[in-house]
Design a protein around this motif. Structure first.
Motif, PDB file in Angstrom:
ATOM      1  N   LEU A   1      67.638   0.227  55.503  1.00  0.00           N
ATOM      2  CA  LEU A   1      67.291  -1.320  55.147  1.00  0.00           C
ATOM      3  C   LEU A   1      65.989  -1.467  54.745  1.00  0.00           C
ATOM      4  O   LEU A   1      65.339  -2.123  53.958  1.00  0.00           O
TER       5      LEU A   1
ATOM      6  N   GLU B   1      71.156  -9.431  53.349  1.00  0.00           N
ATOM      7  CA  GLU B   1      70.220 -10.344  53.044  1.00  0.00           C
ATOM      8  C   GLU B   1      68.929  -9.914  52.291  1.00  0.00           C
ATOM      9  O   GLU B   1      68.136 -10.350  51.585  1.00  0.00           O
ATOM     10  N   ALA B   2      68.423  -8.637  52.648  1.00  0.00           N
ATOM     11  CA  ALA B   2      67.307  -7.862  52.015  1.00  0.00           C
ATOM     12  C   ALA B   2      67.470  -7.806  50.583  1.00  0.00           C
ATOM     13  O   ALA B   2      66.608  -8.010  49.876  1.00  0.00           O
TER      14      ALA B   2
ATOM     15  N   ALA C   1      72.128  -7.487  57.424  1.00  0.00           N
ATOM     16  CA  ALA C   1      70.643  -7.597  57.292  1.00  0.00           C
ATOM     17  C   ALA C   1      70.353  -6.870  55.869  1.00  0.00           C
ATOM     18  O   ALA C   1      69.811  -7.481  55.137  1.00  0.00           O
ATOM     19  N   LEU C   2      71.133  -5.820  55.487  1.00  0.00           N
ATOM     20  CA  LEU C   2      70.791  -5.216  54.235  1.00  0.00           C
ATOM     21  C   LEU C   2      71.438  -6.116  53.027  1.00  0.00           C
ATOM     22  O   LEU C   2      70.551  -6.005  52.273  1.00  0.00           O
TER      23      LEU C   2
ATOM     24  N   TYR D   1      63.656  -3.007  51.509  1.00  0.00           N
ATOM     25  CA  TYR D   1      62.680  -3.829  51.197  1.00  0.00           C
ATOM     26  C   TYR D   1      61.451  -3.625  50.528  1.00  0.00           C
ATOM     27  O   TYR D   1      60.856  -4.021  49.884  1.00  0.00           O
TER      28      TYR D   1
ATOM     29  N   ALA E   1      66.713 -12.106  57.886  1.00  0.00           N
ATOM     30  CA  ALA E   1      67.190 -10.619  57.780  1.00  0.00           C
ATOM     31  C   ALA E   1      66.470  -9.865  59.056  1.00  0.00           C
ATOM     32  O   ALA E   1      67.338  -8.997  59.866  1.00  0.00           O
ATOM     33  N   ALA E   2      65.276 -10.161  59.701  1.00  0.00           N
ATOM     34  CA  ALA E   2      64.753  -9.245  60.703  1.00  0.00           C
ATOM     35  C   ALA E   2      65.675 -10.018  61.946  1.00  0.00           C
ATOM     36  O   ALA E   2      65.865  -9.236  62.501  1.00  0.00           O
TER      37      ALA E   2
ATOM     38  N   PHE F   1      68.731  -7.997  62.083  1.00  0.00           N
ATOM     39  CA  PHE F   1      68.350  -6.654  62.408  1.00  0.00           C
ATOM     40  C   PHE F   1      68.330  -6.419  64.112  1.00  0.00           C
ATOM     41  O   PHE F   1      68.877  -5.573  64.639  1.00  0.00           O
ATOM     42  N   LEU F   2      67.662  -7.678  64.567  1.00  0.00           N
ATOM     43  CA  LEU F   2      67.485  -7.463  66.095  1.00  0.00           C
ATOM     44  C   LEU F   2      68.866  -7.865  66.592  1.00  0.00           C
ATOM     45  O   LEU F   2      68.984  -7.251  67.893  1.00  0.00           O
TER      46      LEU F   2
ATOM     47  N   LEU G   1      62.808 -13.743  57.561  1.00  0.00           N
ATOM     48  CA  LEU G   1      63.066 -13.860  58.874  1.00  0.00           C
ATOM     49  C   LEU G   1      64.386 -13.841  59.328  1.00  0.00           C
ATOM     50  O   LEU G   1      64.707 -13.348  60.581  1.00  0.00           O
TER      51      LEU G   1
ATOM     52  N   ALA H   1      73.337  -4.355  60.678  1.00  0.00           N
ATOM     53  CA  ALA H   1      72.237  -3.957  59.823  1.00  0.00           C
ATOM     54  C   ALA H   1      73.068  -4.194  58.621  1.00  0.00           C
ATOM     55  O   ALA H   1      72.215  -4.269  57.569  1.00  0.00           O
TER      56      ALA H   1
ATOM     57  N   ASP I   1      71.322  -6.241  65.711  1.00  0.00           N
ATOM     58  CA  ASP I   1      72.135  -4.937  65.467  1.00  0.00           C
ATOM     59  C   ASP I   1      73.012  -5.203  64.118  1.00  0.00           C
ATOM     60  O   ASP I   1      74.072  -4.395  64.058  1.00  0.00           O
TER      61      ASP I   1
END
Lengths: 330, 94, 112
Positions: free
Chosen positions: B59, A59-60, A56-57, B63, A44-45, A48-49, A42, A53, A51
C-alpha cells in the motif's frame, strides 16, 4: 486495538473533521479539490489503522492521483468559484439534521467496534475464515469473500463502474470526433513536453507504475489488492503518460475503440465465467466446476474475474479522463 | 521505538493541514497536500511495522509511486488556463 | 549486536522525527511560498531518508527491506520532481519570490 492506536485513530479522524469542514466552507473549488486530496489520505490512513488493507489500497489507488486529476479536468470546464447559495436551505438542513439524529440513535444498538460477541464476528466471519481455507485455499480471505462468496455483489459493482463510465461518455462524448479527426499531432503544445524534469522522471516511472499494477492484480490472492486497485493503478500510469506527452499521443497508444472494448470486455469476461459455471453443470458464478479439482476451479475463477474487474476499471477510468481532457482542450 | 516517529509524523501532518487550510495562495495549498502525501507514506510505513504486518508495505509503495501525479495535473491545469487566457494571469486568491 | 542495531535505528528514527517537525514548523512559519517550499523539502528528503533507514535497520534482511528501499527511491525521485512542477506552475502564474525590499510589507496580500 490498543489504546495508542485508538489515540492515533482519534487524532486522524479529528484532522479529517477539520479538513471536511474546510471543504464545506471554502467557495474556491480549486481549494476544495486540494483539500479533498488530504481527506482521501486521512481516510486511507484510518482504514490502515483498522487493519483494512484492501480498502486502504483502493483509497490509495483512486484517491491519491486519479480523483485529483479528474476533479481538475472537471474544474477546467467550469468556473473556479462556487456560486453562493441564494437563500438558507432550511428544508434540506432540516432533513439532514433529522437523518443524522436517526443514524446516531441507531448506533446505540450497535455492538462496540471489534467486539467479539457481535453477530458478525460470532457467525459469519469464522465461517468465511474456515471455508476459505477449506474450499478455496488462498491466504487473502478478503479476496475470497469478494470474488467467490460474494461474487454476485462484485459483479454488480463492476456493472455499476461500467454504467458510470457509459454515463460520463454519454454526457461528455468520447472526444473521438474532436481529437482523432485526422488532426496532425500538435507537437509544440501538447502536455508537459516543455517541462524537462517532470517529463524525464515521468517516463522513468511509468513502467514501474505499470509493473506495480500487474503485481497488485496477480498477487491479490496472497496480499492486499485485486482487480479494482490494479485497474486504478494501471489507469494512473496511462493518465500520467497523457499528462506528460499530451492527450493525442496517449490516444495513439491506446485508441478510443480499445478503451471501449476494455470497458465492455471486462464485464463480459466476468459474466462469461459465471455462464461457464452454468454450462459445466454448476450454479451461476460457481467456480468449483471449472476444474476437476473444485479448489483449483475456485482459484481459476477468482483469477479470471479479477482480470475482468481490472480491465473494466482501467478502461472506464482512462475513458473518463479522456472525456474531460478533450472537452477542456476544445 | 516507532511511537516517537509516528507522533512526530502526525504533528507534522497537522501543521501541513493548517497550512492547507490557511493558504493564502493556491500554491501553498498544493504544497501542503504534497507534503501531506509523503508524510502519509512515512506514517503508514512505520505503522506497518508497529502492527508487525510488513506485507502491508504494498500500500505504501502505491502511495510513493502515484501520489505525485496530482501535482503534474495541477501544473497542466495552470498551463492550460494560462494559454487560454492568452496573457499572463495573476494567481488566484481565495 | 542486536542492541547496537536497536540504538542505531532509534537514533535514526528520532532524528527523522525531529527533521519532520522542523519542516512542519517551517511550512507554517516561513514568510512566503518559495521559502515554505524549502521547509517542505526538508521533510521530504532528510525526514524520509532517516525514518526509512531506521525502519530498514529493524526489518533486517528481508523482502520488507527491499520494498522499503524501493519506497525510499521512489520518494526521493518523485517529491523533488513534484516540487519542481509546483514551483514552475507558481512562476508561470506570475508569483514573484519575496525579496529584500518586500520585507517591509507586512500583510500577505503582497504575495499574489
Amino acid at each position: 486495538m490498543s489504546t495508542i492506536t485508538l489515540l492515533f485513530s482519534i487524532f486522524l479522524l479529528t484532522l479529517l473533521m477539520i479538513t471536511t469542514m474546510a471543504i464545506v466552507r471554502t467557495r474556491n473549488l480549486f481549494v476544495a479539490v486540494m483539500l479533498m486530496g488530504i481527506a482521501s489520505l486521512l481516510i486511507a490512513a484510518s482504514f490502515f489503522l483498522l487493519d483494512a488493507a484492501d480498502v486502504a489500497l483502493t483509497e490509495a489507488a483512486v484517491g491519491a492521483g486519479i480523483s485529483t486529476v479528474l476533479f481538475l479536468g472537471a474544474l477546467a470546464l467550469t468556473s473556479e468559484r462556487e456560486r453562493s447559495p441564494s437563500s438558507l436551505p432550511l428544508l434540506s438542513l432540516g432533513i439532514v439534521a433529522i437523518v443524522a439524529l436517526i443514524v446516531i440513535y441507531a448506533t446505540f444498538d450497535q455492538p462496540p467496534l471489534g467486539s467479539p460477541s457481535a453477530p458478525v464476528q460470532a457467525h459469519l466471519t469464522p465461517w468465511y475464515i474456515e471455508s476459505t481455507r477449506e474450499l478455496i485455499d488462498i491466504p487473502n480471505v478478503v479476496t475470497a469473500v469478494l470474488a467467490s462468496f460474494r461474487g454476485y455483489d462484485t459483479l454488480g459493482e463492476v456493472i455499476v463502474v461500467f454504467t458510470a463510465g457509459v454515463g460520463v461518455l454519454f454526457l461528455l462524448g468520447t472526444g473521438a470526433s474532436a481529437s482523432a479527426a485526422g488532426a496532425p499531432l500538435s507537437e509544440d503544445n501538447a502536455g508537459l513536453r516543455h517541462y524537462l524534469i517532470p517529463r524525464i522522471l515521468g517516463r522513468l516511472l511509468i513502467p514501474f507504475i505499470l509493473l506495480l499494477g500487474f503485481y497488485v492484480q496477480f498477487h491479490g490472492e496472497y496480499s492486499p489488492g485485486g482487480g479494482f486497485q490494479a485497474g486504478a493503478i494501471v489507469a494512473a500510469s496511462i493518465i500520467l503518460y497523457s499528462l506528460l506527452e499530451g492527450e493525442q499521443r496517449a490516444l495513439l497508444v491506446i485508441p478510443q475503440g480499445v478503451l471501449l472494448a476494455m470497458m465492455v470486455g471486462g464485464v463480459l469476461l466476468y459474466g462469461a465465467v459465471g455462464v461457464a459455471g452454468l454450462v459445466l453443470g454448476g450454479n451461476f458464478l460457481d467456480y468449483s466446476v471449472l476444474d476437476s479439482d473444485p479448489v483449483k476451479g475456485q482459484q481459476w475463477g477468482i483469477l479470471l474475474i479479477e482480470i475482468g474487474i481490472g480491465i473494466t476499471v482501467a478502461g472506464v477510468l482512462i475513458s473518463i479522463f479522456h472525456a474531460f481532457a478533450s472537452r477542456g482542450a476544445a | 521505538m516507532y511511537y516517537a516517529v509516528i507522533v512526530a509524523t502526525l504533528v507534522t501532518m497537522a501543521l501541513a493541514l493548517l497550512r492547507a487550510v490557511r493558504g493564502p495562495t493556491v500554491y501553498d495549498r498544493v504544497l501542503a497536500v504534497n507534503m501531506f502525501g509523503t508524510k502519509t507514506v512515512l506514517l503508514l510505513a512505520a505503522l506497518a511495522f508497529v502492527f508487525g504486518r510488513p506485507d502491508f508495505l504494498d500500500l505504501v509503495l502505491v502511495y510513493a509511486l502515484i501520489n505525485f501525479i496530482g501535482v503534474f495535473a495541477v501544473l497542466e491545469f495552470f498551463r492550460n488556463r494560462a494559454t487560454r487566457a492568452g496573457e499572463r494571469q495573476p494567481a488566484q486568491h481565495e | 549486536m542486536n542492541i547496537a542495531i536497536d540504538i542505531a535505528s532509534w537514533v535514526l528514527l528520532t532524528l527523522g522525527g525531529v527533521n519532520l517537525l522542523i519542516g512542519g514548523i517551517g511550512v507554517l512559519r516561513m514568510p512566503d511560498f518559495y521559502t515554505r517550499m524549502h521547509a517542505a523539502s526538508l521533510t521530504d528528503s532528510m525526514g524520509a531518508i532517516l525514518v526509512i533507514l531506521g525502519i530498514m535497520l529493524q526489518a533486517g534482511l528481508s523482502l520488507a527491506t527491499v520494498k522499503l528501499g524501493a519506497i525510499l527511491a521512489f520518494l526521493l525521485l518523485t517529491s523533488p520532481t513534484a516540487a519542481n512542477a509546483l514551483a514552475v506552475s507558481a512562476l508561470l502564474a506570475g508569483m514573484k519570490p519575496r525579496t529584500g525590499d518586500a520585507v517591509q510589507r507586512t500583510n500577505h496580500e503582497a504575495d499574489a
